[in-house]
Design an enzyme around this catalytic site. Structure first.
Site, PDB file in Angstrom:
ATOM      1  N   SER A  57       0.836  -1.186   0.000  1.00  0.00           N
ATOM      2  CA  SER A  57       0.000   0.000   0.000  1.00  0.00           C
ATOM      3  C   SER A  57       0.881   1.251   0.000  1.00  0.00           C
ATOM      4  O   SER A  57       1.737   1.412  -0.874  1.00  0.00           O
ATOM      5  CB  SER A  57      -0.951  -0.061   1.199  1.00  0.00           C
ATOM      6  OG  SER A  57      -2.076   0.731   1.027  1.00  0.00           O
ATOM      7  N   ASP A  92      -9.260  -4.872  -5.734  1.00  0.00           N
ATOM      8  CA  ASP A  92      -8.868  -3.780  -4.855  1.00  0.00           C
ATOM      9  C   ASP A  92      -9.142  -2.456  -5.561  1.00  0.00           C
ATOM     10  O   ASP A  92      -8.604  -2.199  -6.639  1.00  0.00           O
ATOM     11  CB  ASP A  92      -7.380  -3.902  -4.532  1.00  0.00           C
ATOM     12  CG  ASP A  92      -6.824  -2.704  -3.780  1.00  0.00           C
ATOM     13  OD1 ASP A  92      -7.614  -1.938  -3.192  1.00  0.00           O
ATOM     14  OD2 ASP A  92      -5.581  -2.556  -3.777  1.00  0.00           O
ATOM     15  N   HIS A 148      -6.405  -6.048  -1.657  1.00  0.00           N
ATOM     16  CA  HIS A 148      -5.355  -5.137  -1.225  1.00  0.00           C
ATOM     17  C   HIS A 148      -4.247  -5.854  -0.449  1.00  0.00           C
ATOM     18  O   HIS A 148      -4.480  -6.403   0.627  1.00  0.00           O
ATOM     19  CB  HIS A 148      -5.971  -4.035  -0.371  1.00  0.00           C
ATOM     20  CG  HIS A 148      -5.144  -2.799  -0.247  1.00  0.00           C
ATOM     21  ND1 HIS A 148      -4.838  -1.995  -1.314  1.00  0.00           N
ATOM     22  CD2 HIS A 148      -4.547  -2.221   0.835  1.00  0.00           C
ATOM     23  CE1 HIS A 148      -4.103  -0.973  -0.917  1.00  0.00           C
ATOM     24  NE2 HIS A 148      -3.909  -1.090   0.387  1.00  0.00           N
TER      25      HIS A 148
END
Length: 537
Positions: A229, A468, A493
């Protein structure tokens, strides 16, 4: 009560908020003023509380201005809130602290101040410095490091095959890596928060990695950095900015292209909508039709009380937007972390579709909430203890991480464009400084990324799962022979860097295998290059 007893900065914040018609705010103000700045409640604590309250209130303002969290482990936390905090600490993990430089980019006297930055190492599987055995380094994201060695299992799961030393480094201003001696002091104002940015963070990581290599005399041990991320962004940027430190990077679910209009602003919620519609057409239609019903009830006398009862809110609703924002965030989180074996989107839709056909539409929506959250005493606007992460991430988005996520016309949500002007004003209200929405692309790049990086960068894996919503801001096509996109249709994710599980589907197992093979190829080429250079000497 007069403001004469208050610090001028706090008094100004109080006065600025007087115009906001929020009863809970005035109650909070009264309580803080009653403290009268006793030694038990220092100025810095009050300033931090005002900042947190400001974030809470401005998140409910008109127009979409909040940016969804980019945490690689948040999906795990939502599934089991106690997992990370209660995870058993392996005996193989050793914790260290490095006296980190406060400001890497200036030579003013205050820049030379230091703070203790936490990092954790696992030597169990390492082949040693004499063998130039590799180092896998996890770059912490916008959260404390606690639990990450357990949750981010990719490193530990592959340590044996790499004979790797494992390193986990905490991001500055999170967890125990706090400058200025205390969290209250570090978060006091924009002057102390000004050292809280991605450039300083990757310089921190580079300095710690070099320190470790020097200390262990592992001068020729190749390093591969791993991040998920926001941490995935950091991993890719560190490889580009510090190629002498990291041989390669695995950047999982890193939306490095969700800046400066490179990615359409409505892309995130378009994917959320797609995920729900693929799961169930009737569920999608129910959600799509629910917003106008909420607005209709909210406009009636005692309508907010009725909504509070229907959704078993933890405290009475002050605005219908509180409820709608909570539902939007729930649907977005379910999509972002729609991972096996539970598949949260399917869980929500089963709750909605499984409700009695005679129930009204909001009762069906609430059934989806219960299915997703489980049995609780209350569901909407619960008390939260994420103040450090909330303030930290809000500062990051209010300074440089301006990811302009809005809601377009063709989704299951009410249209809500991202309002940059309102966002800038809110950030100025909270922190006293405006964000720099173009800085990320100026400093790291992003526009015309294939044209630029195909003859410049190397050894980066951009991995994404297309379920995601943040994947739309990721690199989804190969840029060169060594800057590669590894994507899965059903992934979510950061799923690929989480700990492997016996129930993992075959496509996920193959994704991880592909990433490992690529990384081993980098290391093999490095060893060949190293051997050739040393042979010439």
């Amino acid at each position: 009560m007069s403001n004469c007893c208050l610090d001028p900065g706090v008094a100004k914040a109080f006065e600025a908020k007087k115009t906001e018609p929020n009863k809970s705010y005035y109650c909070f103000v009264d309580k803080i003023r009653a403290m009268n700045y006793s030694p038990k409640f220092p100025v810095q604590w009050v300033q931090l509380m005002v900042m947190i309250l400001s974030i809470t209130l401005t998140g409910i303002a008109a127009g979409r201005t909040d940016i969804p969290r980019l945490s690689p482990t948040r999906g795990i936390i939502m599934e089991d809130p106690d997992l990370l905090s209660s995870a058993a600490v392996s005996d193989d993990l050793q914790t260290f602290y490095y006296p980190q430089t406060l400001d890497h980019f200036n030579y003013q006297p205050q820049s030379y101040a230091t703070f203790q930055q936490r990092y954790v190492m696992n030597f169990k599987y390492w082949g040693g410095a004499n063998n130039n055995a590799p180092i896998l380094a996890y770059l912490g994201a916008e959260a404390p490091l606690d639990g990450s060695p357990t949750a981010i299992g990719f490193l530990n799961d592959n340590a044996v095959s790499f004979t790797a030393l494992l390193v986990y480094i905490e991001h500055r201003y999170y967890g125990k890596s706090i400058p200025f001696g205390s969290r209250e002091e570090a978060f006091k104002n924009a002057s102390t928060l000004g050292y809280f940015n991605s450039a300083q963070a990757i310089a921190d990581y580079a300095e710690i990695i070099m320190h470790i290599k020097n200390k262990l005399r592992a001068f020729y041990s190749p390093v591969i950095v791993v991040g998920g991320s926001y941490g995935g962004m950091l991993a890719s940027w560190l490889r580009l900015k510090y190629p002498h430190v990291a041989l390669g990077a695995l950047a999982s679910s890193a939306p490095i292209l969700y800046f400066d209009k490179i990615t359409p602003r409505g892309a995130y919620f378009s994917v959320v909508t797609k995920d729900f519609r693929e799961a169930s057409e009737s569920c999608y239609q129910t959600i799509r039709n629910s917003w106008s019903v909420i607005d209709k009830i909210a406009s009636q006398p005692n309508g907010l009380s009725s909504l509070s009862m229907i959704f078993k809110t933890c405290k009475p609703l002050n605005k219908s937007s509180e409820l709608k924002n909570a539902l939007e965030n729930m649907y977005a989180s379910a999509a972002q972390y729609d991972s096996p074996p539970r598949y949260p989107v399917t869980v929500v839709c089963r709750g909605i579709d499984g409700a009695n056909e005679k129930q009204d539409i909001l009762s069906k929506i609430f059934a989806g909430v219960v299915a997703y959250r489980g049995n609780r005493s209350c569901y909407i606007n619960p008390p939260t203890n994420e103040s450090e992460t909330t303030v930290g991430w809000r500062w990051q988005t209010c300074s440089e991480m301006v990811i302009p996520i809005g809601i377009g016309n063709r989704t299951m949500f009410q249209p809500e464009p991202f309002d940059l002007n309102s966002f800038i004003q809110q950030c100025k209200t909270i922190f006293g400084v405006p964000p720099r929405p173009h800085w990320v692309t100026s400093y790291y790049g992003g526009h015309d990324i294939k044209l630029i990086l195909q003859r410049f960068g190397s050894n980066i894996i951009f991995s994404n799962g297309l379920r995601d919503p943040y994947s739309r801001g990721g690199v989804l096509e190969n840029i060169s022979e060594s800057i590669l996109a590894v994507k899965t249709v059903n992934g979510s994710h950061c799923l690929d860097i989480l700990a492997q599980n016996a129930s993992d589907p075959e496509w996920l197992v193959k994704q991880r295998q592909t990433e490992v093979e690529i990384m081993k190829g980098w290391i093999a080429q490095y060893y060949a290059d190293l051997k050739a250079i040393l042979f010439k000497q």
